[in-house]
Design a protein around this motif. Structure first.
Motif, PDB file in Angstrom:
ATOM      1  N   ILE A 116       0.596  -1.292  -0.012  1.00 18.07           N
ATOM      2  CA  ILE A 116       0.008  -0.042  -0.088  1.00 18.07           C
ATOM      3  C   ILE A 116       0.946   1.236  -0.077  1.00 18.07           C
ATOM      4  O   ILE A 116       0.674   2.228  -0.737  1.00 18.07           O
ATOM      5  CB  ILE A 116      -0.898  -0.059   1.358  1.00 18.07           C
ATOM      6  CG1 ILE A 116      -2.053  -0.953   0.907  1.00 18.07           C
ATOM      7  CG2 ILE A 116      -1.825   1.298   1.344  1.00 18.07           C
ATOM      8  CD1 ILE A 116      -2.893  -1.242   2.326  1.00 18.07           C
ATOM      9  N   CYS A 117       1.931   1.034   0.798  1.00 17.96           N
ATOM     10  CA  CYS A 117       2.794   2.481   0.926  1.00 17.96           C
ATOM     11  C   CYS A 117       3.364   2.679  -0.552  1.00 17.96           C
ATOM     12  O   CYS A 117       3.807   3.746  -0.899  1.00 17.96           O
ATOM     13  CB  CYS A 117       3.856   2.349   1.960  1.00 17.96           C
ATOM     14  SG  CYS A 117       3.185   2.426   3.634  1.00 17.96           S
ATOM     15  N   PHE A 118       3.936   1.541  -1.063  1.00 14.38           N
ATOM     16  CA  PHE A 118       4.660   1.571  -2.489  1.00 14.38           C
ATOM     17  C   PHE A 118       3.416   2.135  -3.376  1.00 14.38           C
ATOM     18  O   PHE A 118       4.055   3.360  -4.267  1.00 14.38           O
ATOM     19  CB  PHE A 118       5.102   0.471  -3.020  1.00 14.38           C
ATOM     20  CG  PHE A 118       5.576   0.407  -4.252  1.00 14.38           C
ATOM     21  CD1 PHE A 118       6.763   0.904  -4.507  1.00 14.38           C
ATOM     22  CD2 PHE A 118       4.683   0.073  -5.586  1.00 14.38           C
ATOM     23  CE1 PHE A 118       7.512   1.087  -5.948  1.00 14.38           C
ATOM     24  CE2 PHE A 118       5.290   0.166  -6.585  1.00 14.38           C
ATOM     25  CZ  PHE A 118       6.517   0.646  -6.962  1.00 14.38           C
ATOM     26  N   VAL A 119       2.450   1.952  -3.438  1.00 14.37           N
ATOM     27  CA  VAL A 119       1.397   2.459  -4.552  1.00 14.37           C
ATOM     28  C   VAL A 119       1.108   3.694  -4.124  1.00 14.37           C
ATOM     29  O   VAL A 119       1.038   4.784  -5.089  1.00 14.37           O
ATOM     30  CB  VAL A 119      -0.004   1.439  -4.282  1.00 14.37           C
ATOM     31  CG1 VAL A 119      -1.159   2.461  -5.185  1.00 14.37           C
ATOM     32  CG2 VAL A 119       0.267   0.398  -4.831  1.00 14.37           C
ATOM     33  N   LEU A 120       1.093   4.103  -2.702  1.00  9.39           N
ATOM     34  CA  LEU A 120       0.524   5.719  -2.583  1.00  9.39           C
ATOM     35  C   LEU A 120       1.774   6.563  -2.876  1.00  9.39           C
ATOM     36  O   LEU A 120       1.565   7.714  -3.304  1.00  9.39           O
ATOM     37  CB  LEU A 120       0.485   5.735  -0.994  1.00  9.39           C
ATOM     38  CG  LEU A 120      -0.922   5.146  -0.269  1.00  9.39           C
ATOM     39  CD1 LEU A 120      -0.960   5.131   1.190  1.00  9.39           C
ATOM     40  CD2 LEU A 120      -2.148   5.783  -0.794  1.00  9.39           C
ATOM     41  N   PHE A 121       3.044   6.184  -2.505  1.00  8.03           N
ATOM     42  CA  PHE A 121       4.102   7.127  -2.657  1.00  8.03           C
ATOM     43  C   PHE A 121       4.671   7.236  -4.220  1.00  8.03           C
ATOM     44  O   PHE A 121       5.267   8.048  -4.266  1.00  8.03           O
ATOM     45  CB  PHE A 121       5.327   6.953  -1.570  1.00  8.03           C
ATOM     46  CG  PHE A 121       4.879   7.302  -0.406  1.00  8.03           C
ATOM     47  CD1 PHE A 121       5.447   8.632   0.151  1.00  8.03           C
ATOM     48  CD2 PHE A 121       4.433   6.402   0.531  1.00  8.03           C
ATOM     49  CE1 PHE A 121       5.101   8.953   1.417  1.00  8.03           C
ATOM     50  CE2 PHE A 121       4.126   6.944   2.128  1.00  8.03           C
ATOM     51  CZ  PHE A 121       4.400   8.286   2.276  1.00  8.03           C
ATOM     52  N   SER A 122       4.254   6.014  -4.927  1.00  9.41           N
ATOM     53  CA  SER A 122       4.653   5.953  -6.239  1.00  9.41           C
ATOM     54  C   SER A 122       3.799   6.553  -7.222  1.00  9.41           C
ATOM     55  O   SER A 122       4.110   7.181  -8.210  1.00  9.41           O
ATOM     56  CB  SER A 122       4.881   4.382  -6.725  1.00  9.41           C
ATOM     57  OG  SER A 122       5.784   4.015  -5.938  1.00  9.41           O
ATOM     58  N   PHE A 123       2.384   6.549  -6.853  1.00  8.01           N
ATOM     59  CA  PHE A 123       1.236   6.927  -7.829  1.00  8.01           C
ATOM     60  C   PHE A 123       0.377   7.978  -7.282  1.00  8.01           C
ATOM     61  O   PHE A 123      -0.132   8.521  -8.134  1.00  8.01           O
ATOM     62  CB  PHE A 123       0.742   5.502  -8.256  1.00  8.01           C
ATOM     63  CG  PHE A 123       1.522   4.440  -9.122  1.00  8.01           C
ATOM     64  CD1 PHE A 123       2.030   4.632 -10.275  1.00  8.01           C
ATOM     65  CD2 PHE A 123       1.768   3.641  -8.180  1.00  8.01           C
ATOM     66  CE1 PHE A 123       2.694   3.852 -10.845  1.00  8.01           C
ATOM     67  CE2 PHE A 123       2.645   2.658  -8.749  1.00  8.01           C
ATOM     68  CZ  PHE A 123       3.265   2.844  -9.993  1.00  8.01           C
ATOM     69  N   ILE A 124      -0.124   7.818  -6.029  1.00  8.22           N
ATOM     70  CA  ILE A 124      -1.171   8.757  -5.425  1.00  8.22           C
ATOM     71  C   ILE A 124      -0.568   9.967  -4.996  1.00  8.22           C
ATOM     72  O   ILE A 124      -1.097  11.003  -5.417  1.00  8.22           O
ATOM     73  CB  ILE A 124      -1.765   7.840  -4.349  1.00  8.22           C
ATOM     74  CG1 ILE A 124      -2.179   6.531  -4.681  1.00  8.22           C
ATOM     75  CG2 ILE A 124      -3.137   8.869  -3.791  1.00  8.22           C
ATOM     76  CD1 ILE A 124      -3.119   6.473  -5.954  1.00  8.22           C
ATOM     77  N   PHE A 125       0.376   9.819  -4.047  1.00 10.57           N
ATOM     78  CA  PHE A 125       0.946  11.172  -3.596  1.00 10.57           C
ATOM     79  C   PHE A 125       2.003  11.874  -4.674  1.00 10.57           C
ATOM     80  O   PHE A 125       2.985  11.201  -4.992  1.00 10.57           O
ATOM     81  CB  PHE A 125       1.534  11.019  -2.278  1.00 10.57           C
ATOM     82  CG  PHE A 125       1.057  10.639  -1.288  1.00 10.57           C
ATOM     83  CD1 PHE A 125      -0.182  10.747  -1.113  1.00 10.57           C
ATOM     84  CD2 PHE A 125       1.333   9.635  -0.294  1.00 10.57           C
ATOM     85  CE1 PHE A 125      -1.296  10.088  -0.074  1.00 10.57           C
ATOM     86  CE2 PHE A 125       0.580   9.296   0.688  1.00 10.57           C
ATOM     87  CZ  PHE A 125      -1.053   9.423   0.924  1.00 10.57           C
ATOM     88  N   ASN A 126       1.597  12.982  -5.224  1.00 12.53           N
ATOM     89  CA  ASN A 126       2.461  13.426  -6.080  1.00 12.53           C
ATOM     90  C   ASN A 126       3.225  14.618  -5.742  1.00 12.53           C
ATOM     91  O   ASN A 126       2.704  15.555  -5.166  1.00 12.53           O
ATOM     92  CB  ASN A 126       1.501  13.837  -7.597  1.00 12.53           C
ATOM     93  CG  ASN A 126       1.163  12.657  -8.340  1.00 12.53           C
ATOM     94  OD1 ASN A 126       1.955  11.781  -8.476  1.00 12.53           O
ATOM     95  ND2 ASN A 126      -0.232  12.798  -8.644  1.00 12.53           N
ATOM     96  N   PHE A 127       4.603  14.724  -5.848  1.00 14.66           N
ATOM     97  CA  PHE A 127       5.621  15.611  -5.467  1.00 14.66           C
ATOM     98  C   PHE A 127       6.068  16.674  -6.903  1.00 14.66           C
ATOM     99  O   PHE A 127       6.637  15.831  -7.520  1.00 14.66           O
ATOM    100  CB  PHE A 127       6.551  15.303  -4.440  1.00 14.66           C
ATOM    101  CG  PHE A 127       6.245  14.378  -3.272  1.00 14.66           C
ATOM    102  CD1 PHE A 127       5.622  15.300  -2.141  1.00 14.66           C
ATOM    103  CD2 PHE A 127       5.932  13.307  -3.381  1.00 14.66           C
ATOM    104  CE1 PHE A 127       5.314  14.580  -0.904  1.00 14.66           C
ATOM    105  CE2 PHE A 127       5.334  12.495  -2.269  1.00 14.66           C
ATOM    106  CZ  PHE A 127       5.123  13.410  -1.063  1.00 14.66           C
ATOM    107  N   GLU A 128       5.608  17.668  -6.858  1.00 15.56           N
ATOM    108  CA  GLU A 128       6.186  18.466  -7.943  1.00 15.56           C
ATOM    109  C   GLU A 128       7.514  18.516  -8.384  1.00 15.56           C
ATOM    110  O   GLU A 128       8.159  18.408  -9.420  1.00 15.56           O
ATOM    111  CB  GLU A 128       5.783  19.924  -7.766  1.00 15.56           C
ATOM    112  CG  GLU A 128       4.164  20.242  -7.689  1.00 15.56           C
ATOM    113  CD  GLU A 128       3.700  21.512  -7.575  1.00 15.56           C
ATOM    114  OE1 GLU A 128       4.811  22.346  -7.675  1.00 15.56           O
ATOM    115  OE2 GLU A 128       2.590  22.049  -7.578  1.00 15.56           O
TER     116      GLU A 128
END
Length: 525
Positions: free
Chosen positions: A65-77
């Motif tokens: 879940i963490c991998f999916v969140l930080f790779s695809f959901i949480f976008n950092f400019e």
């Protein structure tokens, strides 16, 4: 459990001798004073706690879940897609390493495969981490340590040490502080120090009731405090670690005047204070020792150890040869600044001599080489390579400093924030050299921009370089001693958190007192 007395045999591979009566459990029939049983090549699992079972159960899905969140959901400019993948992998690995849902070496293997498949690091670079010079230094250190155990020199030194200083539990802890400081003055390889001292930890722990798979607060305090001092002892000396030399080179390159004596004068008193006060904090508050914990548990107490030492007889020729080789290696390590030969090469040469048939000391079958720990270390270096390639940490630190408005801060605020951030950064970095390379130039730049003396900010931060003892992936000694199975991941996090906070507070006190008195800090007020 029923106890019996028996005569313990000699170390494996050596002629059996009658030693003193020792107490062992009938259940496992192992003598806790026999150092040959403390091998790192086998993975020993201790039954997990209820919390540990819960973490093991949910760690794997949580990491996904963490991998999916930080790779695809949480976008950092400020991060591109490759960097987002790396951030997701980094967080996922932290979750897996902390929860131990799968063995840490399997996490490392999965990480290496992932950074290759996601095109974060090239296959050649990712797979070469097991050929890293530090990995080879680890291998050589284990070979040297195996020779000390095989020849029974380590057993003799351990017993001598305990007999001389083991009058009570307090004197044991304080004597280890002194030994770690002495070793740090000569050895800049923390893995070698950990490998050398580990058999002594295990024997003393066994004397105080933590033999085999058993553990208690005495063993937790003893091993975790020594882990702290193996690392923190390096802060006292300019040559205590390679990262210290990197930091010093950067300061001198920026125009500062820094000598070995300057670093020693600043670092040694702070390191001694850290060792003493963290010992008190550990045994009084983090893992409190009762009167019962402070009493030897083996029948006959310390007398059995004295008898065991007598049972070793006179020192053997093989012990003398091993001591000569090892002391020669230490001497070359201590003087590498003069001859320029890297510690890894020195250790490998010493290993060759130890393994040579002509010396008749050890064979390859006698070497206790923990491949699971080496693979785990390779994964840690691979994640470091990915973080460096994607520049995640540099971006995060720069943005954080800009957001804090450091250009308008007072010296006290800068000192407080910079030392605090640097200490806390070891919770996510597996390489103190990487932390140094990234952070020290930033500190030097801030000092120059604010027109402070470079040493007034950079040296206090540099005295925190070797704060890296919270998680097993924070340093090589942390990975090694975690393998002793005397504490859980949660327990080392608890110990590391509180001792890190105390280290920071101690640095704040030093910034207004000791560092002012010796002319490094201008003072806060």
């Amino acid at each position: 459990m029923e106890k019996v007395n028996h005569w313990s045999p000699g170390a494996a591979g050596s002629p059996e001798k009658e030693l003193s009566p020792t107490v062992v459990d009938i259940e496992n029939e192992k003598d806790p004073l026999d150092m040959s049983q403390y091998k790192m090549g086998k993975v020993i699992e201790r039954p997990p706690t209820k919390t540990g079972l819960l973490m093991k159960k949910w760690g794997l899905p949580a990491s996904i879940i963490c991998f999916v969140l930080f790779s695809f959901i949480f976008n950092f400019e400020s991060l591109d897609q490759k960097a987002q993948y790396m951030l997701g992998l980094f967080v996922a690995c932290i979750v897996l390493w902390v929860t131990e849902s799968i063995p840490n070496y399997l996490t490392s293997i999965a990480l290496i495969v992932s950074v290759i498949l996601l095109d974060i690091v090239s296959q050649k670079a990712a797979l070469s981490v097991l050929g890293h010079q530090i990995i080879w230094l680890n291998i050589a250190a284990f070979i040297l340590a195996s020779a000390l155990v095989k020849t029974r020199l380590a057993e003799r030194v351990a017993l001598l040490f305990i007999v001389k200083y083991g009058k009570n539990s307090g004197s044991i802890f304080l004597s280890f502080i002194a030994v770690n400081l002495i070793l740090s003055a000569f050895i800049n390889a923390t893995a070698a120090k950990a490998a050398l001292l580990m058999p002594i930890f295990m024997v003393v722990s066994a004397v105080y009731g933590a033999s085999g798979t058993k553990t208690n607060n005495f063993a937790r305090n003893l091993i975790l405090h020594n882990l702290l001092m193996i690392n923190a002892g390096c802060n006292a000396f300019l040559t205590g670690s390679g990262a210290n030399l990197v930091a010093a080179g950067m300061m001198v390159g920026a125009g500062a005047s820094l000598y070995y004596f300057d670093w020693l004068l600043a670092g040694l008193p702070i390191t001694i204070a850290l060792g003493i006060f963290t010992y008190i904090i550990g045994v009084k508050f983090i893992f409190p020792l009762t009167k019962e914990d402070e009493q030897p548990k083996l029948e006959g107490g310390m007398d059995s150890i004295k008898n065991a030492l007598d049972g070793l007889g006179k020192i053997q020729w093989n012990e003398i040869k091993a001591a000569i080789i090892f002391l020669t290696v230490l001497a070359f390590w201590a003087t590498d600044k003069l001859h320029g030969v890297h510690p890894t090469m020195i250790a490998l040469i010493g290993s060759i001599v130890m393994l040579a048939p002509q010396t008749k000391l050890i064979t390859w079958n006698d070497v206790d080489l923990p491949w699971h720990l080496l693979i785990f270390s390779a994964g840690a270096y691979a994640i470091g390579a990915g973080l460096k390639e994607t520049q995640i940490m540099e971006i995060a630190i720069t943005n954080m400093m800009n957001a804090m408005g450091m250009e308008s801060m007072s010296y006290f605020s800068l000192y407080t924030i910079l030392t605090g951030i640097f200490i806390a950064s070891h919770w996510i970095f597996q390489s103190k050299t990487m932390r140094t390379v990234i952070f020290i130039p930033i500190v030097i730049g801030i000092a120059q921009a604010m027109e402070y003396d470079i040493l007034s900010l950079a040296l206090p931060v540099a005295l925190c370089i070797n704060v890296c003892w919270t998680f097993p992936f924070n340093s090589k000694p942390a990975a090694l001693l975690y393998g002793t199975n005397k504490y859980t991941m949660g327990e080392t996090w608890r110990y590391g958190l509180w001792t890190s906070i105390f280290t920071w507070l101690l640095m704040l006190v030093a910034g207004q007192t000791w560092l002012v008195w010796i002319g490094i800090s201008p003072g806060f007020f």
